[in-house]
Scaffold this active site. Structure first.
Site, PDB file in Angstrom:
ATOM      1  N   GLU A 150       0.815  -1.231   0.000  1.00 47.93           N
ATOM      2  CA  GLU A 150       0.000   0.000   0.000  1.00 47.93           C
ATOM      3  C   GLU A 150       0.836   1.262   0.000  1.00 47.93           C
ATOM      4  O   GLU A 150       1.805   1.368   0.739  1.00 47.93           O
ATOM      5  CB  GLU A 150      -0.784   0.062   1.306  1.00 47.93           C
ATOM      6  CG  GLU A 150      -2.051  -0.673   1.304  1.00 47.93           C
ATOM      7  CD  GLU A 150      -2.755  -0.434   2.627  1.00 47.93           C
ATOM      8  OE1 GLU A 150      -3.003  -1.426   3.305  1.00 47.93           O
ATOM      9  OE2 GLU A 150      -3.032   0.729   2.967  1.00 47.93           O
TER      10      GLU A 150
ATOM     11  N   CYS B  79       2.674   8.518   1.486  1.00 46.60           N
ATOM     12  CA  CYS B  79       2.862   7.616   2.628  1.00 46.60           C
ATOM     13  C   CYS B  79       3.359   6.278   2.092  1.00 46.60           C
ATOM     14  O   CYS B  79       2.714   5.649   1.258  1.00 46.60           O
ATOM     15  CB  CYS B  79       1.529   7.463   3.370  1.00 46.60           C
ATOM     16  SG  CYS B  79       1.653   6.377   4.795  1.00 46.60           S
TER      17      CYS B  79
ATOM     18  N   CYS C   1       3.275  -6.730   9.106  1.00 45.08           N
ATOM     19  CA  CYS C   1       4.123  -6.234  10.203  1.00 45.08           C
ATOM     20  C   CYS C   1       4.137  -7.269  11.319  1.00 45.08           C
ATOM     21  O   CYS C   1       3.129  -7.927  11.587  1.00 45.08           O
ATOM     22  CB  CYS C   1       3.587  -4.906  10.739  1.00 45.08           C
ATOM     23  SG  CYS C   1       4.675  -4.163  11.979  1.00 45.08           S
TER      24      CYS C   1
ATOM     25  N   CYS D  58       0.708  -4.468  17.177  1.00 49.85           N
ATOM     26  CA  CYS D  58      -0.048  -3.449  17.915  1.00 49.85           C
ATOM     27  C   CYS D  58      -1.536  -3.812  17.801  1.00 49.85           C
ATOM     28  O   CYS D  58      -2.024  -4.142  16.721  1.00 49.85           O
ATOM     29  CB  CYS D  58       0.223  -2.059  17.344  1.00 49.85           C
ATOM     30  SG  CYS D  58       1.975  -1.656  17.381  1.00 49.85           S
TER      31      CYS D  58
ATOM     32  N   CYS E 298      -4.059  -2.017  15.242  1.00 51.17           N
ATOM     33  CA  CYS E 298      -3.594  -1.781  13.875  1.00 51.17           C
ATOM     34  C   CYS E 298      -3.959  -2.934  12.953  1.00 51.17           C
ATOM     35  O   CYS E 298      -3.720  -4.095  13.277  1.00 51.17           O
ATOM     36  CB  CYS E 298      -2.080  -1.593  13.893  1.00 51.17           C
ATOM     37  SG  CYS E 298      -1.350  -1.503  12.242  1.00 51.17           S
TER      38      CYS E 298
ATOM     39  N   CYS F 107      -3.908   2.690   8.278  1.00 46.10           N
ATOM     40  CA  CYS F 107      -2.737   1.919   7.891  1.00 46.10           C
ATOM     41  C   CYS F 107      -3.086   0.435   7.791  1.00 46.10           C
ATOM     42  O   CYS F 107      -3.616  -0.145   8.724  1.00 46.10           O
ATOM     43  CB  CYS F 107      -1.681   2.210   8.953  1.00 46.10           C
ATOM     44  SG  CYS F 107      -0.619   0.917   9.495  1.00 46.10           S
TER      45      CYS F 107
END
Ligand code: SAH
Ligand code: SF4
Length: 391
Positions: free
Chosen positions: A110, A149, A156, A160, A163, A381
């Site tokens: 992305e 961005c 990831c 978190c 997220c 995100c």
């Protein structure tokens, strides 16, 4: 707006393309080494760099400063430009565009383009992204500056809890060419020229840049030295990977630094960012103190407000104490949490966000509210890829 489900499934399932050896992403020295067998003069390598990074060619055939003969010889040996290309575009009513960019192995990543009309005079990257200026009209050239961005990994590993990227897990690191290539692809789409147009970069897309440090910093060098984007117009955000911050502190060419604080004390931070158990807030602050700040440079603390979790005035007071104790120039960017499927948090109330900002400002801590961009195209995100992957 396109939902892109079928097209994307095709892309995600696409067999590995015959790759050859990709030249996009290599530095001057790496290009010389990769093409050593051809014994090219240094000016030939420079012509190639010019074509790859400034003209942004898609094929070797477009490197017209080289003879046809040379282009064919290099292609026949298995070399290709291999720059990432936009596979899907999602346009928001507010002018934001979000892309899935195809990497060589059929994976997509992305990237987001956030144009701004004229009307703000902020001189910092983060504030450009949160400016109250009128958004530019989609598809028009009415923007006078823009922020891109950029993602650093596919997925990831940091986990978190708020997220969506975390839900993907870590699929793989991006290469330097795939990181810088996102910027090249988006600049090309908009006919933007870093020398002429005011382009800011934020490494705040998918992934944790400091867990892919070598590729991230190699990409920064390409973006600065080859593509002409000043490092002062770039901000990298980290969840607080201490060894990465320490390495970053020693880098000669480096963006500004943002730390995802997201909680006012370790106890809350552990529940929303389990990485806190490895490096607590004080460990992160100690590492940040090693970063030699340039004139007028400030560290940004990002603070995602999660309804009822970290958005009370007592939390704001704790943030003030943290920033004072940190004892380096800093500011706070407040971000209202962007909801996503299966993520067990609630958005903060608008009045709580405003009160939080006011409480910080009253006590002398610069605080800005980041305007959500592209809500209608899955703004948070990791949201787009996660949503598409689920189809
Ligand atoms: N991994 C890095 C950079 C990418 S995340 C980091 O965590 O800093 C970029 C920012 O988006 C981080 O500050 C993160 O806290 C924030 N973020 C993640 N999910 C979000 C959501 N659903 N709503 C609002 N902000 C979010
Ligand atoms: Fe990774 Fe950043 Fe999302 Fe945390 S907020 S899971 S570090 S992308």
């Amino acid at each position: 707006m396109s939902t892109g489900g079928n097209v994307l499934t095709t892309i995600l399932d696409a067999p590995r393309a015959p790759e050859g050896i990709r030249l996009f992403g290599l530095s001057n020295q790496e290009l010389s080494e990769a093409l050593r067998e051809f014994a090219l003069a240094q000016y030939r390598i420079r012509q190639l760099e010019e074509a790859l990074y400034r003209q942004r060619v898609s094929t070797l055939d477009e490197v017209t400063t080289w003879s046809k003969d040379l282009r064919e010889k290099i292609a026949a040996a298995g070399f290709s430009v291999g720059a990432p290309e936009i596979a899907e575009t999602f346009c928001s009513a507010d002018g934001t565009e979000r892309y899935l960019i195809a990497c060589g192995d059929g994976q997509t990543v992305e990237t987001v383009w956030m144009p701004e009309g004229d009307g703000g005079d902020e001189d910092e990257v983060e504030e450009a992204a949160s400016s109250a200026a009128e958004p530019a009209k989609p598809g028009s050239r009415s923007w006078s500056r823009a922020t891109i961005c950029v993602s650093s990994q596919i997925g990831c590993a940091v986990n978190c809890q708020f997220c969506l990227t975390a839900k993907l897990g870590i699929l793989r690191n991006l290469t330097a060419g795939e990181i810088a290539g996102q910027v090249a692809a988006v600049l090309k789409r908009h006919g933007a020229e870093p020398g002429r147009d005011r382009i800011n970069l934020v490494f705040m897309g998918m992934g944790e840049p400091f867990l892919n440090f070598d590729a991230f910093i190699a990409a920064v060098r390409l973006l600065v030295e080859e593509m002409g984007i000043p490092e002062s117009r770039m901000t990298v955000s980290t969840s607080g990977i201490v060894p990465g911050i320490v390495r970053f502190a020693a880098e000669r060419v480096r963006p500004r630094l943002a730390i995802s604080l997201n909680a006012s004390n370790d106890a809350i931070r552990e529940t929303v960012m389990p990485i806190t158990r490895k490096w607590n807030i004080e460990d992160v602050m100690d590492a940040v103190r090693q970063v030699p700040l340039r004139a007028r440079e400030r560290i940004t603390f990002e603070y995602v407000l999660l309804g009822g979790v970290n958005d009370r005035l007592e939390h704001a007071d704790e943030v003030v104490r943290l920033v004072r104790r940190a004892n380096f120039p800093a500011k706070v960017n407040l971000i209202a949490w962007n909801p996503g499927p299966d993520v067990p948090f609630t958005m903060p109330r608008a009045e709580d966000v405003a009160a939080f900002q006011q409480r910080l400002r009253e006590q002398g801590v610069p605080a800005f509210i980041r305007r959500p961009r592209g809500r209608d195209i899955y703004a948070a995100c990791g949201q787009l890829k996660k949503t598409v992957a689920a189809q």
